[in-house]
Design an enzyme around this catalytic site. Structure first.
Site, PDB file in Angstrom:
ATOM      1  CG  HIS A 104      -0.443   0.278   2.518  1.00 23.15           C
ATOM      2  ND1 HIS A 104      -0.157  -0.725   3.433  1.00 23.15           N
ATOM      3  CD2 HIS A 104      -0.111   1.431   3.144  1.00 23.15           C
ATOM      4  CE1 HIS A 104       0.304  -0.187   4.542  1.00 23.15           C
ATOM      5  NE2 HIS A 104       0.339   1.124   4.401  1.00 23.15           N
ATOM      6  CG  ASP A 134      -0.029  -4.013   2.864  1.00 24.85           C
ATOM      7  OD1 ASP A 134       0.195  -3.467   1.763  1.00 24.85           O
ATOM      8  OD2 ASP A 134      -0.235  -3.386   3.929  1.00 24.85           O
ATOM      9  CB  SER A 212       3.165   1.760   5.970  1.00 26.56           C
ATOM     10  OG  SER A 212       1.931   1.472   6.549  1.00 26.56           O
TER      11      SER A 212
END
Length: 376
Positions: A104, A134, A212
Site C-alpha cells: 500500500h 501487503d 508502513s
C-alpha cells in the site's frame, strides 16, 4: 477463505501513504521532512530497555529508508487534477539494491524516491508486489558498498513480551525510533485486496502513518516483521500496531525478486466461529468450530461439495448459522476458530489436497478438497 478480519470496535488503518486531501488520521501525507534529532550526552543511569533501543537503532537505522511516492493526478470537482503524493518506510533487504516495503506504500505510484539515513536520495522501481500480504519489493540503483541489509528472523523465535524496536518515517519524520514489546502473536489483519493476513505480530511500540513498510526489530537487530497497520479510532497510535511476520516477508520477497507471481492457497468459503455447545448440538465434538456461511460458486469448496448454512439459530438466541457444514479439523488437526482454519489453509499451496473434517446432518464426515489460487 473468509475475507473477515480481527474483530474490533475501532477502525484499522493502514499506517502508510495517502493522496493529497485525505485526513492524516488514517494515512501520512508527503511534506517537509525534518530529520530526527538525537540528544547529546549519555543518561546518568540508562535502563536496560534504553540500552537495547540505542544499540538496535545504531546498528539498524542506516538500513531503514524513507520512500516518497507520486502518482497520476486525479480528477477533482474543479476540473483539474492534483498529483497524489505520499511517504512510507522500507528497509534494505540485500546488497543487490532490493528494498522491502508495503504494497500500500507503492500502490499506484508512478515515481519512487528512496532517501537513505545519510540523506542520499535515489530513484527506485517496483520489482513486484503482493496485495494479499501487503508486501512489495522495490529496486534502488546503488552500489553494494552503500547497502547494509538487515537480517530477517524466523517467526518461531519471536515471543510475547520480548522487547522490540520500530524505525521509520511517521508523518515524514525520517529516522524516528520507538520501542515496546511483542503484545501478541498470530493476529489476523486485512490485506488491501480484502483477504486475511495470518500470523501478524501485535506490538505496543508506537506506529503511526508513515511507519508502513519499516522494520519491527528484535533486541538483536533482526527484522521480525514489517509494520503495516494500526488499530485506532482517530488514525493515531493507541498502542495497537500490527506487523507482517518475518517468515511471510522472507517467502514473499524471495519470490518477487526471482520474478515469480506469489500464489496463495484458496478454499472459497466465508466462515464464522461457533461455540462448543452449538457444535455438540449439531453432532460434533465438544469444541468450537468454523461454520461455513457461504460458498463461492466455482471455488474449490464448491467443487468439493461443501455446504453453506441455510438458517440461523442456536444457543442463547445468538443466531449462529445452522443447516450447513461445521469444519472441525484440517488434515486431522483440530480447528476451533475461523482464524485457525484460515491459518491452516494459508499454510497450504495451490494444487495441494487437504482433508476437511466437517459436521453435517448430525455426524462427522471427511471431505477432500484440492486448494486453488486466490482470485485477484
Amino acid at each position: 477463505m473468509n475475507r473477515g478480519r480481527m474483530k474490533a470496535t475501532a477502525a484499522v488503518a493502514l499506517a502508510g501513504v495517502v493522496g493529497v486531501g485525505v485526513g492524516a488520521g488514517a494515512y501520512a501525507a508527503g511534506g517537509d521532512e525534518p530529520s530526527a534529532a538525537r540528544a547529546a550526552g549519555t543518561p546518568v543511569a540508562a535502563t536496560s530497555q534504553q540500552s537495547i533501543v540505542e544499540r538496535v537503532y545504531q546498528a539498524a537505522a542506516g538500513s531503514v529508508v524513507e520512500i516518497s511516492t507520486s502518482g497520476s493526478p486525479e480528477d477533482t470537482p474543479f476540473g483539474y487534477g492534483q498529483v497524489q503524493q505520499g511517504t512510507g518506510s522500507g528497509f534494505v533487504y540485500d546488497d543487490e539494491g532490493h528494498v522491502v516495503t508495503n504494497y500500500h506504500v507503492v500502490e499506484g505510484a508512478e515515481t519512487l524516491t528512496v532517501r537513505f539515513a545519510d540523506g542520499t536520495e535515489r530513484e527506485a522501481t517496483v520489482v513486484g508486489t503482493d496485495p494479499s500480504t501487503d508486501l512489495a519489493v522495490i529496486d534502488v540503483d546503488a552500489p553494494a558498498s552503500e547497502l547494509e541489509p538487515l537480517a530477517v528472523a524466523d517467526t518461531d523465535t519471536v515471543s510475547v513480551g520480548e522487547p522490540v524496536v520500530a524505525i521509520g518515517s511517521p508523518y515524514g519524520l525520517e529516522g524516528t525510533v520507538t520501542a515496546g514489546i511483542v503484545s501478541a502473536l498470530d493476529r489476523q489483519i486485512e490485506a488491501p485486496d480484502g483477504y486475511t493476513i495470518s500470523g501478524a505480530i501485535q506490538t505496543d511500540a508506537a506506529i503511526n502513518p508513515g511507519n508502513s513498510g519499516g522494520p519491527l526489530l528484535d533486541a538483536d537487530g533482526r527484522v521480525i516483521g514489517v509494520n503495516a497497520q494500526i488499530e485506532s479510532d482517530n488514525g493515531g497510535n493507541v498502542g495497537l500496531g500490527f506487523a507482517i511476520p518475518g517468515d511471510t516477508v522472507r517467502s514473499v520477497a524471495s519470490q518477487l525478486i526471482s520474478g515469480q507471481d506469489v500464489d496463495h492457497a484458496y478454499l472459497g468459503v466465508q466462515i464464522t466461529e461457533v461455540p462448543a455447545d452449538v457444535v455438540q448440538e449439531a453432532g460434533g465434538p465438544d469444541r468450537a468450530a468454523a461454520a461455513v456461511t457461504s460458498v463461492s460458486p466455482g471455488s474449490p469448496a464448491d467443487e468439493a461439495g461443501l455446504q453453506a448454512a441455510t438458517a440461523s439459530g442456536g444457543a442463547d438466541g445468538q443466531g449462529y448459522p445452522s443447516g450447513g457444514d461445521l469444519i472441525v479439523a484440517v488434515d486431522g488437526e483440530a480447528v476451533e476458530s475461523a482464524a485457525e482454519l484460515q491459518a491452516a489453509i494459508a499454510a497450504g499451496q495451490p494444487g495441494e489436497s487437504v482433508t476437511l473434517t466437517v459436521v453435517r446432518d448430525g455426524s462427522e464426515r471427511q471431505v477432500e478438497v484440492v486448494l486453488g489460487s486466490r482470485p485477484s
